[in-house]
Scaffold this motif. Structure first.
Motif, PDB file in Angstrom:
ATOM      1  N   SER A   1     -29.563  -6.803  -5.754  1.00  0.00           N
ATOM      2  CA  SER A   1     -28.487  -6.328  -4.932  1.00  0.00           C
ATOM      3  C   SER A   1     -27.383  -5.704  -5.744  1.00  0.00           C
ATOM      4  CB  SER A   1     -27.958  -7.468  -4.102  1.00  0.00           C
ATOM      5  OG  SER A   1     -27.274  -8.353  -4.870  1.00  0.00           O
ATOM      6  N   ARG A   2     -26.287  -5.429  -5.091  1.00  0.00           N
ATOM      7  CA  ARG A   2     -25.272  -4.646  -5.739  1.00  0.00           C
ATOM      8  C   ARG A   2     -24.274  -5.468  -6.500  1.00  0.00           C
ATOM      9  NH1 ARG A   2     -24.419   0.500  -1.841  1.00  0.00           N
ATOM     10  NH2 ARG A   2     -26.593   1.073  -1.878  1.00  0.00           N
ATOM     11  N   THR A   3     -23.283  -4.788  -7.089  1.00  0.00           N
ATOM     12  CA  THR A   3     -22.411  -5.473  -7.992  1.00  0.00           C
ATOM     13  C   THR A   3     -20.951  -5.319  -7.628  1.00  0.00           C
ATOM     14  OG1 THR A   3     -21.923  -3.732  -9.479  1.00  0.00           O
ATOM     15  CG2 THR A   3     -24.037  -4.677  -9.684  1.00  0.00           C
ATOM     16  N   SER A   4     -20.147  -6.127  -8.205  1.00  0.00           N
ATOM     17  CA  SER A   4     -18.716  -6.085  -8.008  1.00  0.00           C
ATOM     18  C   SER A   4     -18.080  -5.969  -9.370  1.00  0.00           C
ATOM     19  CB  SER A   4     -18.313  -7.366  -7.311  1.00  0.00           C
ATOM     20  OG  SER A   4     -17.060  -7.291  -6.787  1.00  0.00           O
ATOM     21  N   ARG A   5     -16.850  -6.462  -9.543  1.00  0.00           N
ATOM     22  CA  ARG A   5     -16.187  -6.191 -10.794  1.00  0.00           C
ATOM     23  C   ARG A   5     -16.228  -7.367 -11.751  1.00  0.00           C
ATOM     24  NH1 ARG A   5     -13.783  -1.429 -10.709  1.00  0.00           N
ATOM     25  NH2 ARG A   5     -13.785  -0.480  -8.677  1.00  0.00           N
ATOM     26  N   ASN A   6     -15.669  -7.140 -12.890  1.00  0.00           N
ATOM     27  CA  ASN A   6     -15.462  -8.128 -13.939  1.00  0.00           C
ATOM     28  C   ASN A   6     -16.009  -7.655 -15.261  1.00  0.00           C
ATOM     29  OD1 ASN A   6     -13.914 -10.082 -12.794  1.00  0.00           O
ATOM     30  ND2 ASN A   6     -15.651 -11.124 -11.913  1.00  0.00           N
ATOM     31  N   VAL A   7     -15.204  -7.894 -16.273  1.00  0.00           N
ATOM     32  CA  VAL A   7     -15.562  -7.506 -17.627  1.00  0.00           C
ATOM     33  C   VAL A   7     -15.214  -8.668 -18.534  1.00  0.00           C
ATOM     34  CG1 VAL A   7     -15.192  -5.046 -17.298  1.00  0.00           C
ATOM     35  CG2 VAL A   7     -13.289  -6.487 -17.953  1.00  0.00           C
TER      36      VAL A   7
ATOM     37  N   PRO B   1     -32.021  -4.528  -2.373  1.00  0.00           N
ATOM     38  CA  PRO B   1     -32.943  -4.549  -1.226  1.00  0.00           C
ATOM     39  C   PRO B   1     -32.746  -3.373  -0.281  1.00  0.00           C
ATOM     40  CG  PRO B   1     -31.171  -6.110  -0.894  1.00  0.00           C
ATOM     41  CD  PRO B   1     -31.026  -5.611  -2.305  1.00  0.00           C
ATOM     42  N   ASP B   2     -33.841  -2.951   0.349  1.00  0.00           N
ATOM     43  CA  ASP B   2     -33.785  -1.936   1.408  1.00  0.00           C
ATOM     44  C   ASP B   2     -33.469  -2.571   2.756  1.00  0.00           C
ATOM     45  OD1 ASP B   2     -34.389   0.206  -0.280  1.00  0.00           O
ATOM     46  OD2 ASP B   2     -36.539  -0.169  -0.119  1.00  0.00           O
ATOM     47  N   ASP B   3     -33.870  -3.824   2.912  1.00  0.00           N
ATOM     48  CA  ASP B   3     -33.674  -4.523   4.180  1.00  0.00           C
ATOM     49  C   ASP B   3     -32.178  -4.619   4.497  1.00  0.00           C
ATOM     50  OD1 ASP B   3     -33.096  -6.923   5.863  1.00  0.00           O
ATOM     51  OD2 ASP B   3     -35.274  -7.095   5.876  1.00  0.00           O
TER      52      ASP B   3
ATOM     53  N   LYS C   1     -29.200  -6.683   2.582  1.00  0.00           N
ATOM     54  CA  LYS C   1     -28.076  -5.973   1.974  1.00  0.00           C
ATOM     55  C   LYS C   1     -26.757  -6.669   2.302  1.00  0.00           C
ATOM     56  CE  LYS C   1     -29.878  -1.253   1.644  1.00  0.00           C
ATOM     57  NZ  LYS C   1     -29.704   0.146   2.108  1.00  0.00           N
ATOM     58  N   VAL C   2     -26.618  -7.092   3.540  1.00  0.00           N
ATOM     59  CA  VAL C   2     -25.405  -7.808   3.942  1.00  0.00           C
ATOM     60  C   VAL C   2     -25.284  -9.112   3.160  1.00  0.00           C
ATOM     61  CG1 VAL C   2     -24.242  -8.982   5.848  1.00  0.00           C
ATOM     62  CG2 VAL C   2     -25.335  -6.764   6.236  1.00  0.00           C
ATOM     63  N   SER C   3     -26.379  -9.847   3.057  1.00  0.00           N
ATOM     64  CA  SER C   3     -26.379 -11.101   2.292  1.00  0.00           C
ATOM     65  C   SER C   3     -26.010 -10.843   0.842  1.00  0.00           C
ATOM     66  CB  SER C   3     -27.749 -11.767   2.367  1.00  0.00           C
ATOM     67  OG  SER C   3     -28.074 -12.146   3.682  1.00  0.00           O
ATOM     68  N   ALA C   4     -26.560  -9.770   0.291  1.00  0.00           N
ATOM     69  CA  ALA C   4     -26.286  -9.437  -1.106  1.00  0.00           C
ATOM     70  C   ALA C   4     -24.803  -9.191  -1.338  1.00  0.00           C
ATOM     71  CB  ALA C   4     -27.097  -8.208  -1.510  1.00  0.00           C
TER      72      ALA C   4
ATOM     73  N   PHE D   1     -32.087 -15.635  -4.515  1.00  0.00           N
ATOM     74  CA  PHE D   1     -31.064 -15.530  -3.472  1.00  0.00           C
ATOM     75  C   PHE D   1     -31.524 -14.705  -2.274  1.00  0.00           C
ATOM     76  CE2 PHE D   1     -28.102 -16.698  -6.949  1.00  0.00           C
ATOM     77  CZ  PHE D   1     -27.362 -17.660  -6.289  1.00  0.00           C
ATOM     78  N   LEU D   2     -32.206 -13.612  -2.539  1.00  0.00           N
ATOM     79  CA  LEU D   2     -32.703 -12.750  -1.470  1.00  0.00           C
ATOM     80  C   LEU D   2     -34.201 -12.926  -1.278  1.00  0.00           C
ATOM     81  CD1 LEU D   2     -30.707  -9.494  -2.317  1.00  0.00           C
ATOM     82  CD2 LEU D   2     -30.038 -11.391  -0.819  1.00  0.00           C
ATOM     83  N   GLY D   3     -34.721 -14.034  -1.711  1.00  0.00           N
ATOM     84  CA  GLY D   3     -36.160 -14.266  -1.708  1.00  0.00           C
ATOM     85  C   GLY D   3     -36.767 -13.715  -2.976  1.00  0.00           C
ATOM     86  N   GLN D   4     -36.745 -12.390  -3.105  1.00  0.00           N
ATOM     87  CA  GLN D   4     -37.223 -11.723  -4.299  1.00  0.00           C
ATOM     88  C   GLN D   4     -36.093 -11.580  -5.319  1.00  0.00           C
ATOM     89  OE1 GLN D   4     -40.735 -10.677  -4.339  1.00  0.00           O
ATOM     90  NE2 GLN D   4     -40.489 -12.174  -2.707  1.00  0.00           N
ATOM     91  N   PHE D   5     -36.466 -11.566  -6.574  1.00  0.00           N
ATOM     92  CA  PHE D   5     -35.495 -11.428  -7.666  1.00  0.00           C
ATOM     93  C   PHE D   5     -34.708 -10.133  -7.495  1.00  0.00           C
ATOM     94  CE2 PHE D   5     -34.436 -10.103 -12.041  1.00  0.00           C
ATOM     95  CZ  PHE D   5     -33.710 -11.203 -12.437  1.00  0.00           C
ATOM     96  N   SER D   6     -33.386 -10.231  -7.660  1.00  0.00           N
ATOM     97  CA  SER D   6     -32.540  -9.071  -7.393  1.00  0.00           C
ATOM     98  C   SER D   6     -31.285  -9.079  -8.255  1.00  0.00           C
ATOM     99  CB  SER D   6     -32.146  -9.058  -5.920  1.00  0.00           C
ATOM    100  OG  SER D   6     -31.100  -9.986  -5.696  1.00  0.00           O
ATOM    101  N   LEU D   7     -30.448  -8.057  -8.043  1.00  0.00           N
ATOM    102  CA  LEU D   7     -29.181  -7.957  -8.758  1.00  0.00           C
ATOM    103  C   LEU D   7     -28.275  -9.154  -8.500  1.00  0.00           C
ATOM    104  CD1 LEU D   7     -28.126  -4.208  -8.395  1.00  0.00           C
ATOM    105  CD2 LEU D   7     -29.029  -5.337 -10.406  1.00  0.00           C
ATOM    106  N   VAL D   8     -28.434  -9.773  -7.355  1.00  0.00           N
ATOM    107  CA  VAL D   8     -27.631 -10.965  -7.064  1.00  0.00           C
ATOM    108  C   VAL D   8     -27.941 -12.058  -8.085  1.00  0.00           C
ATOM    109  CG1 VAL D   8     -27.128 -12.773  -5.396  1.00  0.00           C
ATOM    110  CG2 VAL D   8     -27.452 -10.422  -4.618  1.00  0.00           C
TER     111      VAL D   8
END
Length: 302
Positions: free
Chosen positions: A14-20, A175-177, A181-184, A230-237
């Protein structure tokens, strides 16, 4: 030092947010007992996902298994104030990281799981003795991670893992689903709250906030039944959370005698399965390093 051509196929993320990471602990002092060694020794091959309790997870497992057995890379030493800069903006795509920074680790994992070891050059920076040219010529924010691509330098770890996923070849990690995507996005937005709640427990004996945060993770891991992530399948989350749980688990166990997996079977399985992903294993450090660095940062007495 050029990286060997390697591949690691993970799956939708899934997608990302901030932090360094602005400050870091000794970025290139890898322990001999770990799978990594200081000064560019080869990483060992790692096991693929060979066992799972999730039948629908088999296709992903097979995909990872096809390449994980031959996964291997040479890690360059960290560059410090005495190091010469690389040939910046020469067309080479470079990922500037610290070996110890959890935010940088996210981007490193994403690069590996996209199979981009031969496309994105790893440039580790010693944050305790960082070279002046890094701020002057590469990234004025003087932080890691940063990505040099198409004559631009971009930062912010969650932005970068999205960028790498969207702009480079390799398996899609988001995810395409639409439901997933909302969960991510919800999970990615929760990361800072999770981190702050756990760190509160580092500094005091009160564990209620941290316990609630780990319970939230446990509940989230039960949302989908098509895999252990987290999303079932391994992801950016999973990639976004992995560096922090990697650090929190050994520190809390030693410093607070708190087992984050106790009565949290989903989290225990998640950690177990995560440690079968070659692209993640490449980036891990010795747990003792995490414990010692957190003791110094949070003034925990031995």
């Amino acid at each position: 030092m050029a990286a060997l051509n390697t591949s690691c196929y993970c799956h939708q993320i899934s997608r990302t947010s901030r932090n360094v990471c602005i400050l870091s602990i000794s970025p290139c002092s890898l322990y001999p007992s770990s799978r990594f060694y200081q000064n560019s020794l080869k990483i060992q091959s790692f096991p693929s996902l060979q066992h799972t309790h999730f039948s629908n997870y088999a296709p992903q497992r097979a995909l990872v298994s096809a390449v994980a057995a031959s996964l291997q890379e040479v890690l360059p030493p960290a560059l410090d104030s005495t190091s010469e800069p690389p040939a910046i903006f020469d067309g080479t795509t470079r990922l500037y990281i610290s070996y110890s920074c959890p935010y940088a680790q996210r981007t490193w994992i994403t690069r590996n799981c996209k199979g981009l070891q031969d496309k994105i050059q790893l440039v580790p920076i010693d944050l305790q003795n960082r070279p002046a040219w890094y701020k002057e010529k590469v990234y004025p924010a003087n932080k890691v991670p940063a990505l040099e691509h198409n004559n631009e330098v971009k930062g912010e770890s969650l932005d970068l893992i999205r960028y790498i996923d969207n702009n480079f070849e390799g398996p899609a990690l988001f995810p395409d689903d639409p439901v997933k995507k909302v969960s991510a996005e919800e999970l990615l937005n929760y990361i800072d709250s999770f981190r702050k709640a756990v760190i509160t427990f580092f500094k005091a004996d009160e564990m209620s906030e941290a316990a609630a945060a780990f319970d939230y993770i446990e509940t989230s891991l039960a949302t989908y039944n098509d895999g252990p992530f987290f999303l079932g399948q391994f992801s950016l989350v999973d990639i976004a959370y992995a560096p922090f749980i990697e650090r929190f688990q050994p520190f809390l166990l030693e410093a607070r005698q708190y087992d984050i997996t106790k009565q949290r079977s989903k989290l225990a399985t998640w950690i177990e399965e995560l440690n079968k992903i070659g692209g993640y294993i490449q980036t891990k450090r010795d747990p003792k390093e995490h414990v010692e660095s957190y003791k110094k940062r949070f003034l925990v007495e031995n």
